[in-house]
Write a protein that holds these residues in place. Structure first.
Motif, short mmCIF file in Angstrom:
data_model
loop_
_atom_site.label_atom_id
_atom_site.label_comp_id
_atom_site.label_asym_id
_atom_site.label_seq_id
_atom_site.Cartn_x
_atom_site.Cartn_y
_atom_site.Cartn_z
N LEU A 138 -18.03 -2.35 -31.05
CA LEU A 138 -19.36 -2.44 -31.67
C LEU A 138 -20.43 -1.76 -30.80
N MET A 139 -20.28 -1.90 -29.49
CA MET A 139 -21.22 -1.21 -28.60
C MET A 139 -21.08 0.31 -28.72
N ILE A 140 -19.84 0.76 -28.85
CA ILE A 140 -19.61 2.21 -29.02
C ILE A 140 -20.19 2.66 -30.37
N ALA A 141 -20.02 1.80 -31.39
CA ALA A 141 -20.60 2.15 -32.70
C ALA A 141 -22.11 2.28 -32.58
N ALA A 142 -22.73 1.34 -31.84
CA ALA A 142 -24.19 1.37 -31.72
C ALA A 142 -24.65 2.56 -30.88
N ARG A 143 -23.95 2.80 -29.80
CA ARG A 143 -24.42 3.79 -28.84
C ARG A 143 -23.93 5.21 -29.16
#
Lengths: 248, 261
Positions: free
Chosen positions: B108-113
């Motif tokens: 999810l962090m990779i999706a956001a960033r």
């Protein structure tokens, strides 16, 4: 020679090109003029294969552009985009030498950089611009870098899409002169899209006016003012009165 | 008849539209994978993508993991006290982080960033004609823009998940030993002895799949963005939404695959 025969292109119900016939002889500079939204850029993109025409044929030296081997076909072209279309993530010299750093025309990096700096010099930019990023340049400088990129691989055919849009009159004059000089010097076939009449007079050998999806008038630039074509006359004079509707 | 049939027609149109989009995304994902293995290759672009997706994501992954691991230890301790099971904190933190929270949170962090940044960058390139410029410079946009980013995400997100797992367990360890009174050696032993190879393999496989989803969604929505600033904004937003939902759905499927037999 580039030859367009009965080229049609629509976007949904909107017919943009409705049977364009046009010939651009080798080594000549053709300027295509016409009002906004008349399909000039679409025409250019169809020739390059960035868009595919719905019907009709486009040939380059007799070969159908849709059947040509893409890499070899595109290697013959250079293009200056309206907004420059420089790659933000690359420094100026890598933008200019983009084609020389990869693919079939790849060269060692020092040599590619040397060529890029030389091309920058050719368009009136100094070597210290080479390491800047496109965002650090003014609009006029970006156009010059775009021009340097278009000629970096010494293409046979160069396309210029609205080369003076967004520039002040003096910078427009400088870019127009540069384009003319470079095209003559390289002996390239050129096609320019513009509605800047001062560009037309400097750059063109021949002019084609597009209106209603077709070529309304074509002929040598010297004949343009005395053409007697009401559409062309209105376009040149910039008058709101005439056969071209002001509200489109 | 029309008032009765029009909702059905609208539903039909929406279903067909959705299925068409699924088809387009599937074809795009397949093409992205195929371009990874076919020349020309762009090693510099791959290196840049490895740095952007991997190295520069480390701070956000590390901080997310350490706070999640620490909070998880507190929750398990407080919940476990209700039935005298507070001693299982190291084991549950380990299994929770490695099997689920590590991969999902990193995904999810990779999706956001990363997804958002890929989508915004490629969409901006599209609206400023940089993609057209690539084509005229004899460079295939999918080979130059998509393949390096997708390959980098497949390679580097599992590593980020592994690091996130370790940092998350460390967060639990710090809370467990400093606040909850666990002995440091026993905490590490209990963690280490409880984890199985399948836990770690599932975690890394999830990382690779989530990385693939995140990169493909960013590239797909960027390449298919609308015009102008609004088009770029919509592409960015949609890419993150799609990536997050697909990551959570893929997590369920992968968990079912690894742990329900």
């Amino acid at each position: 020679m580039i030859e367009l025969t009965d080229v049609h292109k629509s976007f949904g119900p909107k017919k943009v090109l409705a049977g364009v016939n046009l010939t651009i002889p080798r080594g000549e500079s053709m300027v295509v003029i016409g009002g906004s939204g008349t399909g000039k850029s679409v025409l250019l993109k169809c020739i390059l294969g960035l868009m595919t025409q719905d019907s009709g044929t486009i040939t380059l030296d007799g070969e159908d552009t849709l059947r040509a081997e893409r890499d070899a076909f595109l290697a013959r072209f250079g293009m200056l985009f309206q907004g420059g279309a420089l790659f933000d993530s690359l420094p100026v010299w890598q933008n200019v030498a983009f084609r020389l750093l990869r693919g079939s025309l790849a060269r060692p990096w020092p040599e590619a950089r040397e060529i890029a700096v030389e091309k920058l010099r050719r368009v009136g930019l100094t070597a210290d611009v080479a390491d800047l990023f496109p965002a650090e340049l003014s609009g006029g400088m970006q156009k010059r870098v775009g021009l340097a990129r278009a000629i970096a691989a010494e293409p046979e055919i160069i396309f210029f899409d609205e080369p003076t849009t967004g520039l002040d009159p003096i910078m427009s004059g400088v870019i127009n002169d540069l384009i003319r000089e470079i095209v003559v010097e390289m002996g390239a076939t050129a096609m320019t899209i513009t509605h800047d009449m001062s560009s037309v007079r400097v750059i063109a050998d021949k002019v084609a006016m597009i209106h209603g999806g077709k070529v309304q008038w074509t002929g040598p630039v010297a004949d343009m003012d005395a053409s007697g074509d009401p559409y062309l006359t209105q376009f040149i004079s910039g008058s709101a009165e005439g056969p071209i509707e002001a509200v489109r | 008849m029309k008032p009765l049939t029009s909702p059905l027609a609208a539903l039909g149109r929406a279903t067909l539209g959705f299925l068409a989009m699924v088809g387009r995304v599937a074809i795009f994902a397949g093409q992205s994978l195929s371009h990874i293995f076919r020349p020309p290759f762009y090693p510099r672009e791959l290196l840049n993508a490895l740095l952007n997706i991997g190295y520069f994501s480390l701070p956000v992954v590390g901080l997310t993991a350490i706070f999640t691991g620490a909070a998880l230890a507190l929750q398990i301790y407080s919940g476990g006290q209700r039935f005298s099971a507070e001693a299982v904190v190291p084991q549950i933190v380990a299994i929770g982080m490695v099997r689920e929270l590590g991969p999902v949170l990193v995904g999810l962090m990779i999706a956001a960033r990363v997804t958002s940044s890929i989508a915004a960058e490629i969409a901006t390139m599209k609206v400023t004609e940089q993609i057209d410029a690539l084509v005229t410079l004899s460079t295939h946009p999918m080979k130059y823009l998509t393949a390096p980013r997708v390959l980098a995400a497949i390679l580097v997100v599992p590593a980020l998940v592994g690091i996130g797992d370790i940092i998350g367990i460390m967060g639990g360890y710090i809370v467990g030993t400093k606040q909850l009174g666990f002995a440091p050696g026993a905490y590490i032993n209990n963690t280490w002895n409880f984890l199985e190879t399948a836990d770690i393999v599932s975690s890394l496989v999830k990382g690779a799949v989530f990385g693939f989803i995140a990169a493909v969604m960013g590239c797909y929505h960027g390449m298919n963005s609308g015009r102008g600033a609004q088009g770029v904004g919509r592409a960015t937003k949609t890419s993150v939404e799609a990536a997050a939902i697909l990551i959570l759905a893929a997590n369920f499927l992968l968990t079912s695959f690894f742990f329900t037999s």
